[in-house]
Motif scaffolding. Sequence first.
Motif, PDB file in Angstrom:
ATOM      1  N   GLY A 101       0.805  -1.217   0.000  1.00 20.99           N
ATOM      2  CA  GLY A 101       0.000   0.000   0.000  1.00 20.99           C
ATOM      3  C   GLY A 101       0.840   1.270   0.000  1.00 20.99           C
ATOM      4  O   GLY A 101       2.025   1.266   0.318  1.00 20.99           O
ATOM      5  N   ILE A 102       0.145   2.386  -0.324  1.00 22.53           N
ATOM      6  CA  ILE A 102       0.806   3.697  -0.382  1.00 22.53           C
ATOM      7  C   ILE A 102       1.059   4.198   1.039  1.00 22.53           C
ATOM      8  O   ILE A 102       0.170   4.148   1.891  1.00 22.53           O
ATOM      9  CB  ILE A 102      -0.072   4.705  -1.143  1.00 22.53           C
ATOM     10  N   ILE A 103       2.281   4.675   1.274  1.00 18.46           N
ATOM     11  CA  ILE A 103       2.569   5.278   2.581  1.00 18.46           C
ATOM     12  C   ILE A 103       2.868   6.773   2.469  1.00 18.46           C
ATOM     13  O   ILE A 103       2.678   7.505   3.433  1.00 18.46           O
ATOM     14  CB  ILE A 103       3.723   4.553   3.301  1.00 18.46           C
ATOM     15  N   VAL A 104       3.314   7.239   1.286  1.00 16.08           N
ATOM     16  CA  VAL A 104       3.494   8.673   1.054  1.00 16.08           C
ATOM     17  C   VAL A 104       3.019   8.989  -0.355  1.00 16.08           C
ATOM     18  O   VAL A 104       3.497   8.394  -1.329  1.00 16.08           O
ATOM     19  CB  VAL A 104       4.962   9.118   1.208  1.00 16.08           C
ATOM     20  N   SER A 105       2.078   9.925  -0.463  1.00 17.62           N
ATOM     21  CA  SER A 105       1.611  10.379  -1.775  1.00 17.62           C
ATOM     22  C   SER A 105       2.487  11.541  -2.218  1.00 17.62           C
ATOM     23  O   SER A 105       2.660  12.526  -1.479  1.00 17.62           O
ATOM     24  CB  SER A 105       0.148  10.817  -1.701  1.00 17.62           C
TER      25      SER A 105
ATOM     26  N   SER B 273       7.182  15.525   6.130  1.00 10.87           N
ATOM     27  CA  SER B 273       7.800  15.185   7.414  1.00 10.87           C
ATOM     28  C   SER B 273       7.021  14.089   8.121  1.00 10.87           C
ATOM     29  O   SER B 273       7.337  13.745   9.263  1.00 10.87           O
ATOM     30  CB  SER B 273       7.892  16.425   8.308  1.00 10.87           C
ATOM     31  N   SER B 274       5.992  13.582   7.424  1.00  7.53           N
ATOM     32  CA  SER B 274       5.221  12.471   7.985  1.00  7.53           C
ATOM     33  C   SER B 274       4.671  11.626   6.856  1.00  7.53           C
ATOM     34  O   SER B 274       4.599  12.063   5.700  1.00  7.53           O
ATOM     35  CB  SER B 274       4.081  12.991   8.860  1.00  7.53           C
ATOM     36  N   LEU B 275       4.294  10.397   7.205  1.00 10.97           N
ATOM     37  CA  LEU B 275       3.631   9.520   6.252  1.00 10.97           C
ATOM     38  C   LEU B 275       2.187   9.981   6.073  1.00 10.97           C
ATOM     39  O   LEU B 275       1.688  10.841   6.815  1.00 10.97           O
ATOM     40  CB  LEU B 275       3.667   8.077   6.745  1.00 10.97           C
ATOM     41  N   ASP B 276       1.492   9.404   5.131  1.00 11.24           N
ATOM     42  CA  ASP B 276       0.104   9.793   4.870  1.00 11.24           C
ATOM     43  C   ASP B 276      -0.787   9.535   6.081  1.00 11.24           C
ATOM     44  O   ASP B 276      -1.816  10.197   6.256  1.00 11.24           O
ATOM     45  CB  ASP B 276      -0.458   9.023   3.670  1.00 11.24           C
TER      46      ASP B 276
END
Length: 646
Positions: free
Chosen positions: A92-96, A112-115
């Motif tokens: 799965g996507i963790i950063v767009s 500075s953070s994941l989604d």
Amino acid sequence: MKRFKKLSLLLLIGVVFVSCSNDDDVQPFNEPILNNMEYGLGEKSNSGVSGKATFNQLESGSVQLILEVEGTSSGNMHPAHIHMNSAAEGGGIIVSLEPVDGATGLSITEFSSLDDGTAISFEDISDLDAYINVHLSSEALGTVVAQGDIGQNELTGESKSYDLDERAVEGISGSVLFEERMSGEALATLSLNGTPDGGMHPAHIHMNSAVEGGGIIYSFNPVNGTSGMSETHLGALDDGTAFGYADVLEVDGYVNVHLSSDALGTVVAQGDIGQNELTGESKSYTLNERAVPGISGTVLFEERVNGEAQATISLDGTPDGGSHPAHIHMNTAAEGGGILYTFTPVDGTTGMSKSNVAALNDDTAFGYADVLEVDGYVNVHLSSDALGTVVAQGDIGQNELTGESKSYTLNERAVPGISGTVLFEERVNGEAQATISLDGTPDGGSHPAHIHMNTAAEGGGILYTFTPVDGTTGMSKSNVAALNDDTAFGYADVLEVDGYVNVHLSSDALGTIVAQGDIGENELTGNSVTYTLDEADVTGISGSLLFEERISGAALATISLSGTPDGGSHPAHIHENSAAMGGGILYTFTPVDGTTGMSQSQVEALDDGTVFGYEDVLTLDGYVNVHLSANDLATIVAQGDIGANN
């Protein structure tokens, strides 16, 4: 490969320029970059799109990700994301990320953070279990145009490739490539040629070598028949046991690629991996025809990384449907011996057998190096019900023949029509295989044969006993390693021996010699000289005297006379001076047999012990007398000058 760069704080400049794929575009940023790391983005879906991903550590603590790709077109926007897991696994996507602009090939995202809100810093990037996807469009997210593993999934550059050879389906073969990740896990890529479009081919790592077979320990992603490709992340075996790149290099395993999930029994490509890989070192031995005409071939031993061996028997002429047991036996084939190792039976239809050689039947360790040293031979038998019928056979290990050989002639003697040769062939261990081949021997007979000391002309005791000659075949094979008294005696000794070979009529008639020949130092060189022996006091008796040079420098002297009376015995000598002058006896020949008119003598010393050989004959001031009898030496029946007087 990622790169780290220590950058000075650009406090006085205040602006950093980052170049992108289009040299005409420059994007300004007003924050210093402290470090960065770079990963490659490879082409996917035959898109022609590839590039790189650069992670920058900003002074503020944020992470800046710049995607720079080539091959995109103006007017297109390409969604991009960081996904969990490796690309081979998917996740799965963790950063767009900001979409890649097709016109510039550029995407710049600061985060500075994941989604999901989990904080992430620049230092965390190298530990991510993740990959980057660049997609074709927002409407075609299923089509990835560029992709690259990052963090702990990045490849170190260390890799190992193994061949996958054709098996049940002609034309399908390829390789499996294992590439090390930063995490110590691996990316496994199967690449096959010849797979049919649309097919899906299950693939696995199995335990043991391919010739032994074994259960599945790891399942790859199936090979796509259209592309011939499969990529799989390798981090653990199917049972959950940790298994990474280093484990691949040590595994006792092999890879199978199957025809389909419904035809797992049909293997289309196969290859040993890890410790079972072949090193390239190999040794082939010939398997000669034996009881069944037309069956012969080879046995090939190939070294594995673990020191064991793959043995491949390849025979021509085996009947379809047959199964032929095969073994390594102790000793030479000429001697015979018990079974040491049992191969996989030879398939008569293919003529093939493959076996893993790691231990003898009694569990003694036995690998490739041991094969080269074994005192053994290989038998291939007709069937499990006819083990006594050997269809192919060959010496191996220390018993292999070096190619060096020496043949000696065995001349007809008491039985007309029987003659042949004795061939000595050098073995790797210095011993010899002796093959006696005679023509004219009667069917069913058995003819004892020996090496005797001295020359045939002199006669002498038995030194070595051969395997008796089979009258039906005229053949005998023996291993020559020691004399009958256990004195070491090999190939080199044969060449130097002061000896000759006798083949006898039978064990009950050892006094009847059917074939005979000098060997070793007594062999004739081919140099010879003949002198005439003229009629003297007895009318009608004359002939010749032939001196033939031996390897030792001595000579074989053969007196041949016509007209001698049956049953007589005629003393003969070399005398000093010419016949006209007369002189004392220098050398005494074996008396001439009146019935045959023949005499053969070994000439190596005069009667007083003075060395006297072939070269001395040529320069001798002498002549030869043949006398009527031992009781009438005064009557000369034949006479001739020799040497310097000829």
